[in-house]
Structure formats: structure tokens, C-alpha cells
Design an enzyme around this catalytic site. Structure first.
Site: not given
Length: 269
Positions: A43-45
Site C-alpha cells: 500500500a505504501e513505501t
């Protein structure tokens, strides 16, 4: 360089929300950051680098989904703070300079981490045409959450309705500007959580986000008003699931959870 995958808002591997964490000396070009986030495909880095001593923040921090940069992300901030503390790169309270201003993360003696985030403003809005059909459930009320969270909160009838959602993701992408935060009160008060939620963000490359810290900056004031308490626990009822403890403090909301590193490797790019 090192890259880590950290499961956030959980105390065990393969639950909560996984985030990539990359510590840098400085930010390279945006194309490189976006390509790494696409490669990680969570979903996020999060990408962070240290700032000079004596300023208003200790680390610069940015977050990318597989398709775009976002203004706020709770679970990847928690994951970054976990990495900094567990590797000895930081102690005490960490101040992050972000697109949403300076955000802090503080570690407790028991290892839990508390984020200090701005509370999302809630403004009643009409449900966009087609969203109810795409979601597959009756929406009781909808609230805009401002630019940082960017996704409306939509109240559903009950916990079972939230858990049973099986939205038409393609239709939701066409009818919702970015995505939605679906929520309802816990079916059984005293069961370890006060409300449930699920988050669908197809226009940010995330069909369903497992546990969304930033959404809880809107869910905290929403449920605090309805339940008459400032200290609450939210269960995000995705397949991976996770708990977010929230404390509503007016213009600020505290988000507390745990994190565990599941992968620690080398990035060859």
C-alpha cells in the site's frame, strides 16, 4: 542499500499493514522513489533521510503507493519509526518533516509506538452518485475528511455489513474520487474494540488497504462524538486485520500500535 518490509499495527508477522521502509542520505528523483514503491507493491513505501541537527524535525519522510505520492500515511510512519528505533538510528521522540507538517512518533517502554497526527476535519457531504451501488451497501451518512486524508468516511448500518463488503472495485474507481472509508460501531461493546472500518482506495492503486492509520484521524473524532469517549480502539476488518488505539485531542489525534519487521534485505537499484 537496505530495504525492510514492516507489518504495522500488529504484533505478529503477516498481519496488520505491510510497508516498505528505505532509509536514505537524501531523496533521489521522484521517478526512482515511485519505481521502488511500484516494485515493493505494498500500500505504501516510506522513504526517509536524516535532517541537520537543530531544526524543527529530525527526519524527512515521504510515502508512495504503487501509483502516486500521498500526503499522509499512518502505518508507514509507524513502520519507519519502528525501523529507526530497532536499529538504533533514533531514540525517544522522532520528528518527521512531511507534506502534512511535522509528525512525531514516540516509543513506550513496552515497545508500542504513538504517532501524533493532525485530526481530520469532518464535513457532512452527499454520497456521490453510484458509490452506494459500487460498494454494495446502504450508506447512512458521508463526511469529507479534508485534503490530508482525502477519502470520505461513510457510516454503514452495523459491523456485519462492514465485514461483509465485497465492492465492485472497478465501479468504485469510476464513482469515488479516490476511495472510501467504511465504518460502523462494534457489534459487541467491550469486545476489545469500539468500532470497525474497511478502506478501499482503487484510484491510489490500493483496492483494499489492510490497516489505515491516517483514516483513524477521521474515525477518532467521528466515533469520539458518538460514543462520548476520547480513548477508543478501532479494528480494521480487512483479511489481515489490525488494531489502532486512538486518542482524540481536539486538533490532534494520537495513534498507537505495534510493528514487526518481517523482511530485511538489499535493494539493488
Amino acid at each position: 542499500m537496505r530495504i525492510r518490509i514492516v507489518d504495522a499495527f500488529t504484533d505478529r508477522p503477516f498481519a496488520g499493514n505491510p510497508a516498505g521502509v528505505v532509509l536514505l542520505d537524501s531523496f533521489p528523483g521522484d521517478d526512482w522513489l515511485q519505481n521502488v514503491a511500484l516494485e515493493v507493491n505494498h500500500a505504501e513505501t516510506a522513504f526517509a533521510h536524516p535532517l541537520p541537527a537543530g531544526g524543527g524535525a529530525d527526519w524527512a519522510l515521504r510515502w508512495f503507493t504503487p501509483t502516486t505520492e500521498v500526503r499522509m500515511c499512518g502505518h508507514a510512519t509507524l513502520a519507519t519509526a519502528h525501523v529507526l528505533h530497532s536499529t538504533g538510528r533514533a531514540t525517544g521522540t522522532i520528528r518527521f518533516a512531511t507534506l502534512s507538517g511535522v509528525l512525531t512518533a514516540t516509543v513506550a517502554p513496552d515497545g508500542s509506538l504513538t504517532l501524533d497526527f493532525p485530526t481530520a476535519p469532518l464535513t457532512p457531504v452527499d454520497v456521490p452518485e453510484g458509490v452506494e451501488e459500487a460498494l454494495g451497501a446502504k450508506i447512512l451518512a458521508a463526511f469529507d475528511t479534508g485534503p490530508d486524508v482525502g477519502n470520505p468516511v461513510m457510516e454503514l448500518a452495523d459491523e456485519q455489513t462492514v465485514r461483509a463488503l465485497a465492492p465492485d472495485i472497478a465501479a468504485l474507481a469510476r464513482t469515488a474520487e479516490r476511495g472510501i472509508i467504511a465504518t460502523a460501531a462494534a457489534q459487541e461493546p467491550g469486545g476489545g474494540y469500539d468500532f470497525v472500518s474497511r478502506c478501499f482506495f482503487p484510484n491510489s492503486g490500493i483496492d483494499e488497504d489492510p490497516v489505515t492509520g491516517s483514516a483513524h484521524t477521521a474515525l477518532a473524532p467521528f466515533w469520539s462524538e458518538r460514543l462520548g469517549r476520547t480513548h477508543l480502539t478501532g479494528l480494521q476488518a480487512s483479511r489481515r486485520s489490525g488494531l489502532v488505539q486512538v486518542t482524540h485531542q481536539g486538533e490532534r489525534t494520537l495513534l498507537t500500535g505495534r510493528a514487526v519487521t518481517v523482511i530485511d534485505g538489499e535493494l539493488h537499484a
